[in-house]
Design a protein around this motif. Sequence first.
Motif, short mmCIF file in Angstrom:
data_model
loop_
_atom_site.label_atom_id
_atom_site.label_comp_id
_atom_site.label_asym_id
_atom_site.label_seq_id
_atom_site.Cartn_x
_atom_site.Cartn_y
_atom_site.Cartn_z
N ASP A 52 -6.29 35.53 13.19
CA ASP A 52 -5.70 36.39 13.92
C ASP A 52 -6.76 37.43 14.18
O ASP A 52 -6.45 38.42 14.80
N LEU A 60 -10.41 37.70 18.68
CA LEU A 60 -9.53 38.40 19.66
C LEU A 60 -10.50 37.69 21.19
O LEU A 60 -11.70 37.81 20.99
N THR A 102 -5.09 35.94 20.63
CA THR A 102 -5.61 35.61 19.52
C THR A 102 -6.13 34.20 19.16
O THR A 102 -5.35 33.32 19.89
#
Length: 145
Positions: free
Chosen positions: A21, A24, A144
Amino acid sequence: MWRGMIVFAGLLGAAGAAHADSRLFCSADDAQARFTLESGFANEGGHRLNHFRGALIVKDPAQAAFAKRLFESQHLSNHWSRDGELLLEVFDGGGDDTGGATLDLVVVAGARGKPAANFSGTYSLTIEGGSNPYAAEGKVSCGTK
């Protein structure tokens, strides 16, 4: 013994998801520009930048000096990633090959308080200081990894 292995496997899975996560990416491809940006932020407080890279093609023939550019961490002048919101500013100070022109690419995506795996936003691209100033805006898709 089996319970210990199951707990350990669960912890490894959670650690992998948390790490994933923090990576990006954003991309856009329209009449003005095509680019992709990828960044990684630490999960702990402060969300320190781990890495950044990107590539940009400015499609306007009058902007030949910025037709193809590669970006690394030193080009990321501002960044913010928190609670579903992402802001990136990429600055290329040019050099001898740009005739004194500079490039500024700003990405604003997501919505505060609404984290999602995939989200959208806008970008603004400005080239200043040369003989052909340029400005463009468009939509960007982010997510993500």
